[in-house]
Design an enzyme around this catalytic site. Structure first.
Site, PDB file in Angstrom:
ATOM      1  N   LYS A  54       0.936  -1.204   0.013  1.00 60.68           N
ATOM      2  CA  LYS A  54       0.082   0.012  -0.084  1.00 60.68           C
ATOM      3  C   LYS A  54       0.894   1.365   0.111  1.00 60.68           C
ATOM      4  CE  LYS A  54      -3.828  -2.263   2.109  1.00 60.68           C
ATOM      5  NZ  LYS A  54      -4.885  -2.450   3.089  1.00 60.68           N
ATOM      6  N   HIS A  79      -3.175   1.886   4.998  1.00 57.38           N
ATOM      7  CA  HIS A  79      -2.412   2.919   4.455  1.00 57.38           C
ATOM      8  C   HIS A  79      -1.936   3.684   5.654  1.00 57.38           C
ATOM      9  CE1 HIS A  79      -4.687   1.741   0.851  1.00 57.38           C
ATOM     10  NE2 HIS A  79      -3.736   2.068   0.340  1.00 57.38           N
TER      11      HIS A  79
END
Length: 157
Positions: A54, A79
């Site tokens: 991510k 994230h």
């Protein structure tokens, strides 16, 4: 309490997770250190670890100086975890604001290597142009990724 995010929706599920999202999306940078532009230059503009990770596209702020940076770090489940690692890296230098995210696959096999930017962050939302900007930043990073084939798409998750 620990920060947790819904694996399907990306929604913050705990107070700690909600605080992370609030901190990384705040527009007011009143707590930004009053560091010079030279200090922000010590923070690498692009860091992309090998594999599928991510990524977050962020703005660092130190006083009136800003710098856009990209991080795709292995070992980060969410994230917000990537943003938190960047925040640790910048402690005392700058504040961190997330402007978007998605996924990056960095494949080092072959003579040139490939980097693919795609998807979006469920936690921070779909941001138009984020993946294209991320790919451009990687392409512009003339040191480590100069020989890589870099592509981007807004498709997928």
């Amino acid at each position: 309490m620990t920060d947790r995010f819904d694996d399907v929706t990306g929604e913050a599920l705990t107070d700690d997770a909600r605080e992370l999202v609030r901190r990384f999306t705040a527009t007011a940078d009143a707590d930004a250190p009053t560091t010079t532009a030279v200090s922000l230059d010590v923070v690498p503009r692009v860091v992309v670890h090998p594999g599928k990770n991510k990524f977050v596209l962020c703005v660092l702020r130190a006083g009136d100086v800003t710098r856009e940076v990209l991080r795709a770090l292995s070992g980060c489940e969410y994230h917000a975890d990537v943003a938190r690692e960047l925040e640790r890296e910048c402690r005392g230098i700058a504040t961190v604001r997330v402007i978007g995210g998605g996924r990056i696959i960095r494949d080092d096999r072959g003579e040139t290597g490939d980097i693919r930017v795609y998807g979006y962050s469920k936690t921070f939302g779909r941001v138009p142009g984020c993946n294209e900007r991320a790919a451009r930043m990687i392409t512009d990073d003339t040191s480590e990724f100069a020989s890589y084939a870099v592509s981007w798409s807004d498709d997928g998750y």
